[in-house]
Scaffold this motif. Structure first.
Motif, mmCIF file in Angstrom:
data_model
loop_
_atom_site.group_PDB
_atom_site.id
_atom_site.type_symbol
_atom_site.label_atom_id
_atom_site.label_comp_id
_atom_site.label_asym_id
_atom_site.label_seq_id
_atom_site.Cartn_x
_atom_site.Cartn_y
_atom_site.Cartn_z
ATOM 1 N N LEU A 1 37.366 39.352 49.225
ATOM 2 C CA LEU A 1 37.537 40.518 48.603
ATOM 3 C C LEU A 1 37.858 40.446 47.339
ATOM 4 O O LEU A 1 37.160 41.312 46.432
ATOM 5 C CB LEU A 1 38.550 41.444 49.469
ATOM 6 C CG LEU A 1 37.917 41.500 50.875
ATOM 7 C CD1 LEU A 1 39.175 42.183 51.658
ATOM 8 C CD2 LEU A 1 36.948 42.369 51.047
ATOM 9 N N ILE B 1 32.820 47.597 49.261
ATOM 10 C CA ILE B 1 33.953 47.797 48.613
ATOM 11 C C ILE B 1 33.805 48.794 47.417
ATOM 12 O O ILE B 1 32.767 48.933 46.830
ATOM 13 C CB ILE B 1 34.335 46.649 47.816
ATOM 14 C CG1 ILE B 1 34.721 45.484 48.830
ATOM 15 C CG2 ILE B 1 35.813 46.949 47.373
ATOM 16 C CD1 ILE B 1 34.991 44.145 48.024
ATOM 17 N N ALA C 1 37.773 48.445 51.516
ATOM 18 C CA ALA C 1 36.779 47.561 52.038
ATOM 19 C C ALA C 1 36.242 48.082 53.235
ATOM 20 O O ALA C 1 37.155 48.266 54.247
ATOM 21 C CB ALA C 1 37.122 46.081 51.941
#
Length: 190
Positions: free
Chosen positions: A118, A62, A45
């Motif tokens: 994330l 990402i 990321a």
């Protein structure tokens, strides 16, 4: 959650401006969230954060892959991940829920935990159908699910028809015919 420390940004002492961060994402993140579908992964990321007085703007990209079960053969399959998104983080005394676009932090907070963001970004970027490239599936498993040819299908139908001529199927067919004959003879049905 111990894994959250790996995906946090200590923004409290940073001056207004732009900052770049990078996070390596692996199996630990997916295990921390007890992911039912992602078994493993290797992603990176890249986060560009613009720091303002009461607003942090994060551009997140990402890339990498995760390991999931193939929808066709059920063996492990690497699926590429390519995500980019923007997250606004507002700093305020007011209590607000995260709405998918804006995250709210209290002025006392010193770190921004990105683990949940994330993880969710990766899960949401998974394709609907997760399969190996053509020819990459387990041959033994694909043989079980192969499509039968017209000839094989005709042979199966003929065998089933032969089996139905006698036994229980014959009794059911006779009962069906008798019920149809009764309903045809009943004047109330007309």
């Amino acid at each position: 959650m111990e894994v959250a420390n790996r995906y946090s940004i200590a923004f409290k002492g940073l001056k207004n401006g732009t900052y770049d961060f990078a996070f390596d994402i692996d199996r630990a993140l997916f295990e921390a969230f007890e992911s039912p579908e992602i078994k493993d992964g290797a992603c990176r990321a890249e986060v560009r954060m613009e720091r303002g007085e009461s607003l942090l703007t994060l551009d997140v990209a990402i890339g990498g892959h995760v390991v999931v079960a193939c929808d066709r053969c059920l063996e492990d399959c690497e699926v590429p991940i390519d995500y980019s998104g923007r997250l606004a983080v507002r700093i305020s005394d007011e209590e607000h829920e995260y709405d998918g676009e804006t995250l709210w932090l209290h002025p006392c907070d010193a770190e921004l935990d990105l683990a949940q963001y994330l993880y969710e970004s990766i899960v949401l970027s998974l394709p609907y159908q997760r399969v190996h490239p053509e020819g990459g599936c387990d041959p033994a498993m694909t043989e079980r699910f192969r499509v039968v040819s017209e000839r094989e299908f005709s042979e199966l139908e003929a065998r089933i028809a032969e089996e139905r001529k006698g036994g229980e199927w014959a009794k059911l067919a006779a009962l069906r015919d008798a019920m149809a004959a009764e309903s045809d003879a009943d004047p109330a049905n007309e």
